[in-house]
Design a protein around this motif. Structure first.
Motif, PDB file in Angstrom:
ATOM      1  N   ALA A  36       6.884 -39.623  12.767  1.00 22.75           N
ATOM      2  CA  ALA A  36       8.163 -39.461  12.075  1.00 22.75           C
ATOM      3  C   ALA A  36       8.009 -39.793  10.598  1.00 22.75           C
ATOM      4  O   ALA A  36       8.546 -39.084   9.736  1.00 22.75           O
ATOM      5  CB  ALA A  36       9.219 -40.344  12.716  1.00 22.75           C
ATOM      6  N   ASP A  37       7.282 -40.865  10.286  1.00 22.26           N
ATOM      7  CA  ASP A  37       7.040 -41.228   8.888  1.00 22.26           C
ATOM      8  C   ASP A  37       6.280 -40.125   8.166  1.00 22.26           C
ATOM      9  O   ASP A  37       6.615 -39.764   7.028  1.00 22.26           O
ATOM     10  CB  ASP A  37       6.261 -42.539   8.790  1.00 22.26           C
ATOM     11  N   ALA A  38       5.268 -39.574   8.813  1.00 20.02           N
ATOM     12  CA  ALA A  38       4.484 -38.492   8.216  1.00 20.02           C
ATOM     13  C   ALA A  38       5.365 -37.266   7.991  1.00 20.02           C
ATOM     14  O   ALA A  38       5.280 -36.613   6.945  1.00 20.02           O
ATOM     15  CB  ALA A  38       3.296 -38.147   9.099  1.00 20.02           C
ATOM     16  N   SER A  39       6.220 -36.972   8.939  1.00 19.02           N
ATOM     17  CA  SER A  39       7.129 -35.836   8.794  1.00 19.02           C
ATOM     18  C   SER A  39       8.085 -36.048   7.627  1.00 19.02           C
ATOM     19  O   SER A  39       8.382 -35.112   6.881  1.00 19.02           O
ATOM     20  CB  SER A  39       7.937 -35.624  10.080  1.00 19.02           C
ATOM     21  N   ASP A  40       8.569 -37.274   7.475  1.00 24.16           N
ATOM     22  CA  ASP A  40       9.462 -37.578   6.351  1.00 24.16           C
ATOM     23  C   ASP A  40       8.741 -37.396   5.020  1.00 24.16           C
ATOM     24  O   ASP A  40       9.308 -36.856   4.064  1.00 24.16           O
ATOM     25  CB  ASP A  40       9.994 -39.008   6.457  1.00 24.16           C
ATOM     26  N   VAL A  41       7.498 -37.856   4.960  1.00 18.56           N
ATOM     27  CA  VAL A  41       6.708 -37.714   3.731  1.00 18.56           C
ATOM     28  C   VAL A  41       6.478 -36.237   3.428  1.00 18.56           C
ATOM     29  O   VAL A  41       6.650 -35.787   2.291  1.00 18.56           O
ATOM     30  CB  VAL A  41       5.363 -38.471   3.845  1.00 18.56           C
ATOM     31  N   ILE A  42       6.124 -35.478   4.434  1.00 14.57           N
ATOM     32  CA  ILE A  42       5.887 -34.041   4.243  1.00 14.57           C
ATOM     33  C   ILE A  42       7.166 -33.345   3.800  1.00 14.57           C
ATOM     34  O   ILE A  42       7.148 -32.507   2.890  1.00 14.57           O
ATOM     35  CB  ILE A  42       5.325 -33.405   5.540  1.00 14.57           C
ATOM     36  N   ALA A  43       8.284 -33.698   4.400  1.00 13.91           N
ATOM     37  CA  ALA A  43       9.560 -33.098   4.016  1.00 13.91           C
ATOM     38  C   ALA A  43       9.912 -33.439   2.574  1.00 13.91           C
ATOM     39  O   ALA A  43      10.361 -32.570   1.806  1.00 13.91           O
ATOM     40  CB  ALA A  43      10.667 -33.566   4.960  1.00 13.91           C
ATOM     41  N   ALA A  44       9.691 -34.684   2.182  1.00 13.43           N
ATOM     42  CA  ALA A  44       9.984 -35.104   0.816  1.00 13.43           C
ATOM     43  C   ALA A  44       9.084 -34.379  -0.179  1.00 13.43           C
ATOM     44  O   ALA A  44       9.545 -33.918  -1.235  1.00 13.43           O
ATOM     45  CB  ALA A  44       9.829 -36.613   0.675  1.00 13.43           C
ATOM     46  N   LEU A  45       7.816 -34.274   0.152  1.00 13.38           N
ATOM     47  CA  LEU A  45       6.879 -33.575  -0.731  1.00 13.38           C
ATOM     48  C   LEU A  45       7.220 -32.093  -0.832  1.00 13.38           C
ATOM     49  O   LEU A  45       7.135 -31.503  -1.920  1.00 13.38           O
ATOM     50  CB  LEU A  45       5.441 -33.767  -0.252  1.00 13.38           C
ATOM     51  N   SER A  46       7.615 -31.496   0.266  1.00 12.33           N
ATOM     52  CA  SER A  46       8.010 -30.084   0.255  1.00 12.33           C
ATOM     53  C   SER A  46       9.220 -29.872  -0.642  1.00 12.33           C
ATOM     54  O   SER A  46       9.282 -28.895  -1.401  1.00 12.33           O
ATOM     55  CB  SER A  46       8.328 -29.600   1.670  1.00 12.33           C
ATOM     56  N   GLN A  47      10.160 -30.788  -0.577  1.00  9.46           N
ATOM     57  CA  GLN A  47      11.349 -30.696  -1.428  1.00  9.46           C
ATOM     58  C   GLN A  47      10.964 -30.842  -2.896  1.00  9.46           C
ATOM     59  O   GLN A  47      11.469 -30.114  -3.755  1.00  9.46           O
ATOM     60  CB  GLN A  47      12.356 -31.765  -1.033  1.00  9.46           C
ATOM     61  N   GLN A  48      10.062 -31.760  -3.196  1.00 13.77           N
ATOM     62  CA  GLN A  48       9.610 -31.940  -4.577  1.00 13.77           C
ATOM     63  C   GLN A  48       8.894 -30.694  -5.086  1.00 13.77           C
ATOM     64  O   GLN A  48       9.090 -30.274  -6.229  1.00 13.77           O
ATOM     65  CB  GLN A  48       8.686 -33.145  -4.686  1.00 13.77           C
ATOM     66  N   ILE A  49       8.076 -30.099  -4.236  1.00 12.40           N
ATOM     67  CA  ILE A  49       7.361 -28.876  -4.624  1.00 12.40           C
ATOM     68  C   ILE A  49       8.353 -27.761  -4.917  1.00 12.40           C
ATOM     69  O   ILE A  49       8.216 -27.036  -5.907  1.00 12.40           O
ATOM     70  CB  ILE A  49       6.354 -28.459  -3.532  1.00 12.40           C
ATOM     71  N   SER A  50       9.360 -27.633  -4.071  1.00  6.22           N
ATOM     72  CA  SER A  50      10.379 -26.597  -4.297  1.00  6.22           C
ATOM     73  C   SER A  50      11.101 -26.832  -5.616  1.00  6.22           C
ATOM     74  O   SER A  50      11.314 -25.894  -6.391  1.00  6.22           O
ATOM     75  CB  SER A  50      11.393 -26.590  -3.153  1.00  6.22           C
ATOM     76  N   SER A  51      11.454 -28.062  -5.877  1.00  7.77           N
ATOM     77  CA  SER A  51      12.153 -28.399  -7.117  1.00  7.77           C
ATOM     78  C   SER A  51      11.270 -28.119  -8.335  1.00  7.77           C
ATOM     79  O   SER A  51      11.727 -27.549  -9.329  1.00  7.77           O
ATOM     80  CB  SER A  51      12.573 -29.864  -7.096  1.00  7.77           C
ATOM     81  N   LEU A  52      10.007 -28.492  -8.239  1.00  6.18           N
ATOM     82  CA  LEU A  52       9.082 -28.253  -9.339  1.00  6.18           C
ATOM     83  C   LEU A  52       8.838 -26.758  -9.544  1.00  6.18           C
ATOM     84  O   LEU A  52       8.676 -26.300 -10.683  1.00  6.18           O
ATOM     85  CB  LEU A  52       7.764 -28.983  -9.101  1.00  6.18           C
ATOM     86  N   SER A  53       8.837 -26.006  -8.462  1.00  7.98           N
ATOM     87  CA  SER A  53       8.671 -24.555  -8.566  1.00  7.98           C
ATOM     88  C   SER A  53       9.841 -23.934  -9.319  1.00  7.98           C
ATOM     89  O   SER A  53       9.656 -23.034 -10.150  1.00  7.98           O
ATOM     90  CB  SER A  53       8.547 -23.921  -7.178  1.00  7.98           C
ATOM     91  N   VAL A  54      11.039 -24.407  -9.043  1.00  4.31           N
ATOM     92  CA  VAL A  54      12.226 -23.922  -9.762  1.00  4.31           C
ATOM     93  C   VAL A  54      12.119 -24.297 -11.232  1.00  4.31           C
ATOM     94  O   VAL A  54      12.360 -23.467 -12.120  1.00  4.31           O
ATOM     95  CB  VAL A  54      13.522 -24.482  -9.129  1.00  4.31           C
ATOM     96  N   ASP A  55      11.746 -25.542 -11.504  1.00  3.00           N
ATOM     97  CA  ASP A  55      11.582 -25.989 -12.891  1.00  3.00           C
ATOM     98  C   ASP A  55      10.547 -25.143 -13.622  1.00  3.00           C
ATOM     99  O   ASP A  55      10.745 -24.773 -14.784  1.00  3.00           O
ATOM    100  CB  ASP A  55      11.165 -27.460 -12.946  1.00  3.00           C
ATOM    101  N   LEU A  56       9.456 -24.833 -12.944  1.00  4.62           N
ATOM    102  CA  LEU A  56       8.409 -24.017 -13.547  1.00  4.62           C
ATOM    103  C   LEU A  56       8.916 -22.611 -13.849  1.00  4.62           C
ATOM    104  O   LEU A  56       8.649 -22.064 -14.930  1.00  4.62           O
ATOM    105  CB  LEU A  56       7.189 -23.957 -12.621  1.00  4.62           C
ATOM    106  N   ALA A  57       9.652 -22.030 -12.935  1.00  2.59           N
ATOM    107  CA  ALA A  57      10.197 -20.686 -13.151  1.00  2.59           C
ATOM    108  C   ALA A  57      11.153 -20.676 -14.340  1.00  2.59           C
ATOM    109  O   ALA A  57      11.123 -19.753 -15.171  1.00  2.59           O
ATOM    110  CB  ALA A  57      10.909 -20.200 -11.893  1.00  2.59           C
TER     111      ALA A  57
END
Length: 57
Positions: free
Chosen positions: A12-33
């Motif tokens: 569950a902790d690993a899943s939370d970390v992966i979910a948080a990182l995925s959200q950060q990547i999505s946000s950074l992708s928007v910022d980059l665009a």
């Protein structure tokens, strides 16, 4: 049973970390665009200003 609970908690902790990182990547992708679009707009503006400057010489 303790091992199973530990594994479940770790998963569950690993899943939370992966979910948080995925959200950060999505946000950074928007910022980059957005940044790329701003750079493109600035490049067009510079080209326009250079063209106007050439006409005035």
């Amino acid at each position: 049973m303790a091992d199973n609970t530990t594994e479940t908690t770790e998963a569950a902790d690993a899943s939370d970390v992966i979910a948080a990182l995925s959200q950060q990547i999505s946000s950074l992708s928007v910022d980059l665009a957005i940044t790329k679009a701003q750079i493109n707009a600035l490049q067009r503006r510079i080209a326009d200003l250079e063209a106007k400057q050439s006409e005035n010489k």
